[in-house]
Design a protein around this motif. Structure first.
Motif, PDB file in Angstrom:
ATOM      1  N   ALA A 189      -5.943  -8.832   8.394  1.00 63.04           N
ATOM      2  CA  ALA A 189      -5.416  -8.479   9.711  1.00 63.04           C
ATOM      3  C   ALA A 189      -4.029  -7.871   9.607  1.00 63.04           C
ATOM      4  O   ALA A 189      -3.326  -7.735  10.610  1.00 63.04           O
ATOM      5  N   THR A 190      -3.632  -7.517   8.413  1.00 60.86           N
ATOM      6  CA  THR A 190      -2.364  -6.833   8.160  1.00 60.86           C
ATOM      7  C   THR A 190      -2.661  -5.634   7.269  1.00 60.86           C
ATOM      8  O   THR A 190      -3.762  -5.523   6.716  1.00 60.86           O
ATOM      9  N   PRO A 191      -1.706  -4.726   7.081  1.00 58.00           N
ATOM     10  CA  PRO A 191      -1.958  -3.567   6.212  1.00 58.00           C
ATOM     11  C   PRO A 191      -2.062  -3.894   4.721  1.00 58.00           C
ATOM     12  O   PRO A 191      -2.082  -2.982   3.897  1.00 58.00           O
ATOM     13  N   PHE A 209      -5.091  -2.168   3.661  1.00 59.68           N
ATOM     14  CA  PHE A 209      -4.861  -0.723   3.587  1.00 59.68           C
ATOM     15  C   PHE A 209      -4.071  -0.352   2.336  1.00 59.68           C
ATOM     16  O   PHE A 209      -4.414   0.577   1.602  1.00 59.68           O
ATOM     17  N   ARG A 210      -3.008  -1.082   2.034  1.00 62.34           N
ATOM     18  CA  ARG A 210      -2.117  -0.732   0.934  1.00 62.34           C
ATOM     19  C   ARG A 210      -2.664  -1.155  -0.426  1.00 62.34           C
ATOM     20  O   ARG A 210      -2.197  -0.687  -1.449  1.00 62.34           O
ATOM     21  N   THR A 237       0.970  -0.691  13.280  1.00 59.80           N
ATOM     22  CA  THR A 237      -0.009  -0.952  12.215  1.00 59.80           C
ATOM     23  C   THR A 237      -0.189  -2.435  11.936  1.00 59.80           C
ATOM     24  O   THR A 237      -1.213  -2.833  11.369  1.00 59.80           O
ATOM     25  N   ALA A 238       0.807  -3.242  12.288  1.00 60.02           N
ATOM     26  CA  ALA A 238       0.737  -4.675  11.988  1.00 60.02           C
ATOM     27  C   ALA A 238       1.335  -5.486  13.136  1.00 60.02           C
ATOM     28  O   ALA A 238       2.382  -6.118  12.967  1.00 60.02           O
ATOM     29  N   PHE A 274       5.462  -7.699   3.781  1.00 66.02           N
ATOM     30  CA  PHE A 274       4.272  -8.257   4.423  1.00 66.02           C
ATOM     31  C   PHE A 274       4.165  -9.776   4.233  1.00 66.02           C
ATOM     32  O   PHE A 274       3.981 -10.508   5.209  1.00 66.02           O
ATOM     33  N   SER A 294      -5.678  -7.031  15.466  1.00 71.51           N
ATOM     34  CA  SER A 294      -5.053  -6.785  14.168  1.00 71.51           C
ATOM     35  C   SER A 294      -6.096  -6.480  13.109  1.00 71.51           C
ATOM     36  O   SER A 294      -5.893  -5.594  12.263  1.00 71.51           O
ATOM     37  N   SER A 313      -6.322  -2.978  11.136  1.00 66.68           N
ATOM     38  CA  SER A 313      -6.216  -3.020   9.682  1.00 66.68           C
ATOM     39  C   SER A 313      -7.443  -2.426   9.011  1.00 66.68           C
ATOM     40  O   SER A 313      -7.333  -1.604   8.093  1.00 66.68           O
ATOM     41  N   TRP A 314      -8.619  -2.826   9.468  1.00 68.47           N
ATOM     42  CA  TRP A 314      -9.851  -2.352   8.840  1.00 68.47           C
ATOM     43  C   TRP A 314     -10.070  -0.867   9.113  1.00 68.47           C
ATOM     44  O   TRP A 314     -10.531  -0.121   8.242  1.00 68.47           O
ATOM     45  N   ALA A 368      -7.915   1.063   6.742  1.00 72.59           N
ATOM     46  CA  ALA A 368      -8.437   0.999   5.378  1.00 72.59           C
ATOM     47  C   ALA A 368      -9.676   1.845   5.194  1.00 72.59           C
ATOM     48  O   ALA A 368      -9.906   2.391   4.105  1.00 72.59           O
TER      49      ALA A 368
END
Length: 503
Positions: free
Chosen positions: A183-185, A188-189, A338-339, A399, A425, A429-430, A433
């Motif tokens: 539920a956070t980047p 993604f990262r 984003t978060a 993060f 979130s 996040s998804w 990604a």
């Protein structure tokens, strides 16, 4: 189900779950850090001469440098770490590459890449013509699956271990850890080699070792502080912004010890943390000396002139309110966009102070201050404006800290509001990604809702299918999601091979 598992069993399953999901969302971006991985393993050198022209951040050293050759403008820490799995798997990579190049006809100059971004199309054309396409793809996959994904998964497990030691119930600790992962980047990262998230995991590990909640690390103080310093030094080795976290964790070490002993004793104890940072600092100085002929000046000192380089020192000047606003609110990469869940971390100290908080006030305040310090630092860096190219990146290091600071706030939210925030979130996040669109966060969400489930690497392969396998243009990611879901289900449901050793 959780009642039948030991803490160790939960952590192993959590790690495997995150590793699988992070790896599944692999992004094929071949970033500047990848070139150094290849150079270290194949050429035993930091020079990037044979890759000059393939990436905008690779430059020829200026005449004033005592060492010549091509290098890039970043610290080498994550590349050095990622070089290990590539070194181990290089024989297999060489065999695959040799077989593929031998199969190609000399007249085969096909370089179809169905993408509307000219620079990416040109990059692929050059890489394909040099015969580097398969190697680069495999290097990117190896460094993700065997470096970045397990590193990020380890960070999730560390968050879970902290929550467990703070006496959270099993289900709640696991749920919050999964919330941090997805539920956070972080999701993604974690998709490709990234020094910002890596240094954040290292710095958070250093912070936890100093804190040692509930005796999480059952070692004497000096070895703990020494190991924490090693992690802090690695954060510095990854990026100069890591120096801020490294230094502030050292200040936290003194602050925490000062509450338990005299200021003088606390200072002497914190010197063990400082001693631990020395290897990372020396290795960075060695890299800078070997690459540029000066151990103390950063790689950015030597890079070719780019936009904003005239501001301050190589693009790093005074605090800029506009950059601060962009870091937090820009619709393409702002932290609050984003978060949204993580932004609650800045309120954490106000909620934790004077109330019964699941996270102690000192640690909540320290985590929030560490995070704010990095936001302020990057508000002085003009290159923050370029974040739209790859999405939220510079703040990835905070993060885990912000998530920890957000917990006192999350635990006081009404259940309905908490659930709504969690759902939003996860969706954001998804979507980021899966789609990895360079537009706004809303553009990414819309692309997923209108276009369906996606996987970044499968999307890229579909655009390149002419060269490799035309059928890839029509492959759906849904079977892969189902397969991954089935494997994760089995991981949590079946007896594990480590059962006999205590699970």
């Amino acid at each position: 189900m959780l009642d039948r598992l030991t803490p160790r069993g939960i952590r192993i399953r959590l790690f495997l779950t995150c590793w699988i999901v992070f790896s599944l969302h692999f992004a094929t971006d071949f970033v500047r850090e990848h070139y150094l991985v290849v150079s270290i393993v194949e050429d035993h050198s930091y020079r990037l001469d044979r890759f000059y022209g393939l990436h905008v951040d690779i430059f020829q050293n200026p005449p004033r440098a005592k060492v010549q050759g091509a290098h890039h403008g970043a610290n080498p820490g994550i590349s050095m770490l990622a070089a290990v799995p590539y070194f181990l798997l290089r024989p297999a990579v060489d065999a695959v590459v040799e077989r593929e190049l031998a199969r190609r006809s000399p007249a085969d100059t096909t370089t179809v890449y169905r993408d509307d971004r000219p620079r990416r199309v040109e990059f692929y054309r050059q890489v394909r013509q040099r015969g580097l396409d398969i190697r680069f793809g495999l290097v990117a996959a190896i460094t993700l699956v065997f470096c970045m994904a397990p590193l990020s998964a380890g960070g999730v497990v560390l968050v879970h271990a902290v929550l467990e030691r703070l006496q959270f119930a099993r289900g709640r600790a696991l749920g919050l850890a999964l919330l941090y992962a997805f539920a956070t980047p972080v999701l993604f990262r974690s998709a490709y080699l990234n020094q910002n998230l890596a240094l954040g995991v290292a710095a958070f590990g250093a912070f936890v070792l100093v804190w040692n909640p509930g005796g999480l690390a059952p070692w004497p103080l000096r070895p703990r502080f020494l190991l924490a310093g090693l992690l802090g030094g690695f954060a510095f080795l990854c990026d100069y912004s890591g120096a801020i976290l490294m230094g502030l964790v050292g200040c936290y070490a003194w602050w925490r010890r000062a509450a338990e002993t005299s200021p003088g004793s606390a200072f002497r104890d914190s010197l063990w943390y400082g001693l631990g940072t020395v290897p990372g600092i020396l290795l960075l100085w060695h890299y800078q000396w070997a690459s540029f002929g000066n151990p103390f000046l950063p790689p950015q000192h030597w890079m070719a002139p780019v936009e904003w380089i005239e501001v301050g020192y190589q693009g790093v000047g005074g605090f800029t309110p506009e950059l601060f606003r962009m870091l937090l609110l820009d619709p393409r990469f702002g932290l609050a966009v984003t978060a949204p869940l993580l932004t609650l971390g800045f309120l954490g100290p106000f909620v934790a102070r004077g109330r019964r908080s699941p996270v102690p006030f000192r640690e909540t305040l320290a985590a929030a201050v560490l995070s704010l310090a990095l936001v302020i630092f990057f508000s002085t860096v003009q290159y923050t404006r370029l974040q739209w190219v790859t999405g939220i990146r510079y703040l990835a290091a905070i993060f885990p800290f912000l998530f920890l600071a957000a917990i006192p706030v999350l635990m006081r939210l009404p259940r309905v509001l908490f659930a709504a925030l969690a759902v939003v979130s996860v969706v954001v996040s998804w979507s980021l990604a899966m789609a990895r669109n360079q537009g706004t966060v809303l553009d990414n969400v819309e692309r997923v809702f209108l276009g369906g489930f996606q996987l970044p690497w499968l999307t890229v392969l579909s655009k390149l299918s002419t060269q490799y396998a035309p059928w890839l243009a029509q492959v759906s990611p849904l079977p892969l999601f189902v397969l991954a879901g089935a494997v994760i289900y089995l991981i949590w449901r079946l007896e594990a091979p480590w059962r006999a050793t205590g699970d």
